[in-house]
Design a protein around this motif. Structure first.
Motif, PDB file in Angstrom:
ATOM      1  N   ALA A 176      43.834 -41.766 -33.225  1.00 35.93           N
ATOM      2  CA  ALA A 176      42.764 -42.732 -34.557  1.00 35.93           C
ATOM      3  C   ALA A 176      42.155 -42.778 -34.226  1.00 35.93           C
ATOM      4  O   ALA A 176      40.973 -42.565 -35.549  1.00 35.93           O
ATOM      5  N   LEU A 177      41.131 -42.817 -32.751  1.00 38.10           N
ATOM      6  CA  LEU A 177      39.455 -42.038 -32.935  1.00 38.10           C
ATOM      7  C   LEU A 177      39.533 -40.939 -33.542  1.00 38.10           C
ATOM      8  O   LEU A 177      38.562 -41.007 -34.778  1.00 38.10           O
ATOM      9  N   TRP A 178      40.006 -40.200 -33.288  1.00 39.43           N
ATOM     10  CA  TRP A 178      39.450 -38.976 -33.810  1.00 39.43           C
ATOM     11  C   TRP A 178      39.502 -38.824 -34.627  1.00 39.43           C
ATOM     12  O   TRP A 178      38.239 -38.136 -35.946  1.00 39.43           O
ATOM     13  N   PHE A 179      40.303 -38.998 -35.510  1.00 40.02           N
ATOM     14  CA  PHE A 179      40.792 -38.693 -37.397  1.00 40.02           C
ATOM     15  C   PHE A 179      39.915 -39.298 -37.948  1.00 40.02           C
ATOM     16  O   PHE A 179      39.327 -39.338 -39.254  1.00 40.02           O
ATOM     17  N   SER A 180      39.995 -40.744 -36.941  1.00 37.76           N
ATOM     18  CA  SER A 180      39.206 -41.925 -38.886  1.00 37.76           C
ATOM     19  C   SER A 180      37.303 -41.814 -38.212  1.00 37.76           C
ATOM     20  O   SER A 180      36.718 -41.490 -39.304  1.00 37.76           O
ATOM     21  N   ASP A 181      37.717 -40.749 -37.727  1.00 40.81           N
ATOM     22  CA  ASP A 181      35.024 -40.552 -37.612  1.00 40.81           C
ATOM     23  C   ASP A 181      35.475 -39.351 -38.488  1.00 40.81           C
ATOM     24  O   ASP A 181      34.335 -39.261 -38.779  1.00 40.81           O
ATOM     25  N   GLY A 182      36.039 -38.867 -38.537  1.00 43.61           N
ATOM     26  CA  GLY A 182      35.853 -37.633 -39.755  1.00 43.61           C
ATOM     27  C   GLY A 182      36.438 -38.199 -41.107  1.00 43.61           C
ATOM     28  O   GLY A 182      35.612 -37.489 -41.986  1.00 43.61           O
ATOM     29  N   ILE A 183      36.936 -39.758 -41.229  1.00 47.40           N
ATOM     30  CA  ILE A 183      36.810 -39.742 -42.219  1.00 47.40           C
ATOM     31  C   ILE A 183      36.547 -41.281 -43.068  1.00 47.40           C
ATOM     32  O   ILE A 183      36.568 -41.247 -44.417  1.00 47.40           O
TER      33      ILE A 183
ATOM     34  N   LEU B  53      54.808 -36.993 -32.440  1.00 48.99           N
ATOM     35  CA  LEU B  53      55.310 -38.649 -32.058  1.00 48.99           C
ATOM     36  C   LEU B  53      56.932 -38.496 -32.510  1.00 48.99           C
ATOM     37  O   LEU B  53      57.225 -39.002 -31.743  1.00 48.99           O
ATOM     38  N   LEU B  54      56.845 -37.194 -33.174  1.00 49.13           N
ATOM     39  CA  LEU B  54      58.018 -37.467 -33.978  1.00 49.13           C
ATOM     40  C   LEU B  54      58.829 -37.203 -32.508  1.00 49.13           C
ATOM     41  O   LEU B  54      60.515 -37.434 -32.188  1.00 49.13           O
ATOM     42  N   LEU B  55      58.082 -35.554 -31.347  1.00 48.32           N
ATOM     43  CA  LEU B  55      59.331 -35.291 -30.639  1.00 48.32           C
ATOM     44  C   LEU B  55      59.424 -36.627 -29.569  1.00 48.32           C
ATOM     45  O   LEU B  55      60.299 -36.626 -28.852  1.00 48.32           O
ATOM     46  N   LEU B  56      57.921 -37.435 -29.351  1.00 45.20           N
ATOM     47  CA  LEU B  56      58.125 -38.145 -28.347  1.00 45.20           C
ATOM     48  C   LEU B  56      59.283 -39.332 -28.598  1.00 45.20           C
ATOM     49  O   LEU B  56      59.728 -39.754 -27.516  1.00 45.20           O
ATOM     50  N   VAL B  57      59.413 -39.158 -29.638  1.00 42.62           N
ATOM     51  CA  VAL B  57      60.340 -40.434 -30.250  1.00 42.62           C
ATOM     52  C   VAL B  57      62.080 -39.842 -30.193  1.00 42.62           C
ATOM     53  O   VAL B  57      63.357 -40.584 -29.701  1.00 42.62           O
ATOM     54  N   VAL B  58      62.230 -38.759 -30.337  1.00 42.90           N
ATOM     55  CA  VAL B  58      63.316 -37.748 -30.261  1.00 42.90           C
ATOM     56  C   VAL B  58      63.816 -38.447 -28.360  1.00 42.90           C
ATOM     57  O   VAL B  58      64.778 -37.825 -28.508  1.00 42.90           O
ATOM     58  N   LEU B  59      63.032 -37.832 -28.038  1.00 46.94           N
ATOM     59  CA  LEU B  59      63.256 -37.485 -26.797  1.00 46.94           C
ATOM     60  C   LEU B  59      63.195 -38.975 -26.042  1.00 46.94           C
ATOM     61  O   LEU B  59      64.390 -39.225 -25.152  1.00 46.94           O
ATOM     62  N   VAL B  60      63.226 -39.923 -26.865  1.00 44.34           N
ATOM     63  CA  VAL B  60      63.067 -41.359 -25.731  1.00 44.34           C
ATOM     64  C   VAL B  60      64.436 -41.402 -26.800  1.00 44.34           C
ATOM     65  O   VAL B  60      65.585 -41.640 -25.529  1.00 44.34           O
ATOM     66  N   PHE B  61      65.769 -41.217 -27.998  1.00 39.56           N
ATOM     67  CA  PHE B  61      66.661 -41.705 -28.633  1.00 39.56           C
ATOM     68  C   PHE B  61      67.020 -40.946 -27.904  1.00 39.56           C
ATOM     69  O   PHE B  61      68.307 -40.949 -27.214  1.00 39.56           O
TER      70      PHE B  61
ATOM     71  N   SER C  14      52.490 -44.242 -23.882  1.00 42.00           N
ATOM     72  CA  SER C  14      52.494 -42.648 -23.752  1.00 42.00           C
ATOM     73  C   SER C  14      51.921 -42.804 -25.521  1.00 42.00           C
ATOM     74  O   SER C  14      50.981 -41.669 -25.933  1.00 42.00           O
ATOM     75  N   ILE C  15      53.078 -42.522 -26.407  1.00 44.27           N
ATOM     76  CA  ILE C  15      52.389 -42.924 -27.565  1.00 44.27           C
ATOM     77  C   ILE C  15      51.465 -43.350 -28.198  1.00 44.27           C
ATOM     78  O   ILE C  15      51.127 -43.191 -29.216  1.00 44.27           O
ATOM     79  N   ILE C  16      51.263 -45.001 -27.510  1.00 44.09           N
ATOM     80  CA  ILE C  16      50.472 -46.020 -27.412  1.00 44.09           C
ATOM     81  C   ILE C  16      49.000 -45.473 -27.422  1.00 44.09           C
ATOM     82  O   ILE C  16      47.729 -45.250 -28.077  1.00 44.09           O
ATOM     83  N   LEU C  17      48.979 -44.712 -26.049  1.00 46.54           N
ATOM     84  CA  LEU C  17      47.557 -44.028 -25.799  1.00 46.54           C
ATOM     85  C   LEU C  17      47.407 -42.769 -26.789  1.00 46.54           C
ATOM     86  O   LEU C  17      46.125 -42.524 -27.217  1.00 46.54           O
TER      87      LEU C  17
END
Length: 474
Positions: A191-198, A15-23, A182-185
């Motif tokens: 979130a789906l992958w991570f939340s399923d585990g916890i 996420l940070l790389l994408l945000v840095v790219l945008v800026f 792209s970031i939202i997707l």
């Protein structure tokens, strides 16, 4: 096995790389546009400031001409210095051209005319300073008109810059929209992958916590199959639940034991005398003595009876200072019969403080200590003072004797509530100084007890309790 921390780290790095790219893209696109925009705005502000300062300089010059006072001259000089500074700044910032040269010449001419006006005023040459002031006013109006023309030219250039800016912004918005999408997707997928585990584990922990909050500590342990950070959290949670259950059990047991010990201690203290039998017997003796004409003996027995009546009640009951003072007087009457003129008792009591609530049998044990350990061995001149007054919104109870006193080690031992409460108990109540302090703290957390004494110099005991009416306590 990927730990939760690693999953989160991967996500946030992406996420940070994408945000840095945008800026980065936006910065590259807008950097030059922003620089041109800043330059344009700075020029507009500078031209506006030049016009304003020209007007202020001319106004301060007019004031000085009409009232040639030193303070008016100082005000004019300050404005002139600021105008010169702005002129130099404009000379450095503005691009070379005919318009710039004309504008600078107008400013120079204006400053020359203002200087000539000041010289005319100083020489009192009315014709000179009138002419120069008029010329300065004309030039100031030219400067204002020229400023408007320059601002108009700057705005024309700014319009072209705005068109370029809009094009850059439109391009950046499209690219930013694509990257944000792209970031939202990716965020949804993560979130789906991570939340399923916890989610499942957190749900179990939540239900278990709700059971514990309801006071049920005996439920089954939460079980987690995958060994990650949540596994350690669940293990700790289960141990915490068992520890809380054990702690609650221990606290309940200790509270039960403490209550039992307190009841036993109070009963033990009260059982040191045979209250009801003695009370009834003494009443009979008092009446008999009165009938036989032994009035002093009757009064003495009546005082002992009153003392016993007060002492046989529940020590946890609440009373007021008025009752405590009354019992102290009865106690002193009994001791006066024993000591005779060897001891005197003085009281200085503020009636406004007598309705203050206080634990039962607070003053009498302290008075007893004063008799037993302070003045009992004195052959004459023994003196005890009871003072009750208000100090700083508190009631101060002071019991002072001129007896043998005590050293600091004895004072510290008396004030140490952690020590055994048996030492130093009173001879009629069975209640010692430590017991008084403990019950005071239970009754009023803000209460204080101080002992001030030296060997051979007597002892002063001060008690501070919150001043209030009996009905104020809840």
């Amino acid at each position: 096995m990927i730990k939760i921390r690693s999953k989160l780290l991967i996500y946030f790095v992406a996420l940070l790389l994408l945000v840095v790219l945008v800026f980065f893209v936006r910065e590259q696109s807008h950097q030059r546009v922003l620089e041109l925009n800043d330059e344009s705005v700075e020029q507009l502000l500078l031209l506006n400031e030049l016009t304003r300062m020209t007007s202020e300089t001319f106004q301060s010059l007019q004031i000085y001409v009409h009232e040639p006072l030193p303070q008016n001259h100082s005000y004019y000089e300050e404005n002139q210095i600021q105008l010169l500074r702005l002129q130099q700044e404009f000379q450095r910032a503005e691009k070379d051209g005919i318009a710039k040269k004309n504008y600078l010449n107008l400013l120079s001419s204006f400053l020359e005319q203002t200087d000539q006006t000041v010289e005319g005023v100083e020489r009192r040459d009315v014709q000179q300073y009138s002419f120069s002031l008029n010329e300065a006013e004309i030039i100031a109006s030219y400067i204002h008109e020229q400023t408007l023309e320059l601002i108009n030219d700057e705005l024309t250039d700014y319009k072209q810059l705005s068109l370029l800016t809009e094009a850059k912004i439109s391009y950046t918005e499209k690219m930013g929209t694509a990257i944000v999408g792209s970031i939202i997707l990716l965020s949804v997928l993560f979130a789906l992958w991570f939340s399923d585990g916890i989610t499942r584990t957190i749900g179990r922990l939540t239900k278990a916590a709700q059971r514990i909050s309801g006071g049920n500590y005996s439920g089954e342990d939460v079980v987690v199959a995958r060994k990650d950070e949540l596994w350690f959290l669940t293990k700790t949670f289960n141990e915490m639940k068992r520890n809380i259950l054990q702690s609650v059990t221990d606290i309940e047991e200790k509270a039960r034991l403490a209550q039992s010990l307190k009841e036993m201690e109070l009963k033990s203290l009260q059982n040191q005398i045979n209250p009801h039998f003695l009370f009834n017997t003494l009443n009979s003796i008092s009446k008999t003595a009165y009938i036989e004409g032994a009035e002093r003996t009757s009064d003495l027995i009546s005082s002992v009876s009153t003392l016993l009546r007060y002492n046989i009640g529940n020590l946890d009951r609440e009373t007021v200072l008025k009752d405590e003072v009354r019992i102290v007087k009865e106690y002193f009457f009994i001791q006066r019969t024993r000591f005779g003129d060897r001891v005197t008792f003085e009281e200085d009591v503020d009636p406004a403080c007598l309705s203050t609530p206080i634990p039962c049998l607070t003053l009498q044990p302290i008075i007893e200590n004063a008799f037993m350990h302070g003045i009992e061995e004195m052959s004459e001149g023994a003196h005890i003072v009871l003072s009750i007054r208000e100090e700083n919104e508190k009631v101060c109870i002071e019991i002072k004797d001129n007896g043998v006193g005590m050293d600091q080690e004895t004072i510290n031992r008396l004030l140490d509530t952690r020590a055994s409460s048996k030492g130093g108990s009173g001879h009629s109540t069975g209640i010692g100084m430590r017991n008084v302090m403990t019950r005071l703290k239970l009754f009023d957390k803000e209460s204080q007890l101080h002992i001030d004494s030296e060997l051979g110099s007597g002892t002063t005991v001060k008690i501070y309790v919150t001043k209030q009416e009996r009905g104020d306590r809840h």
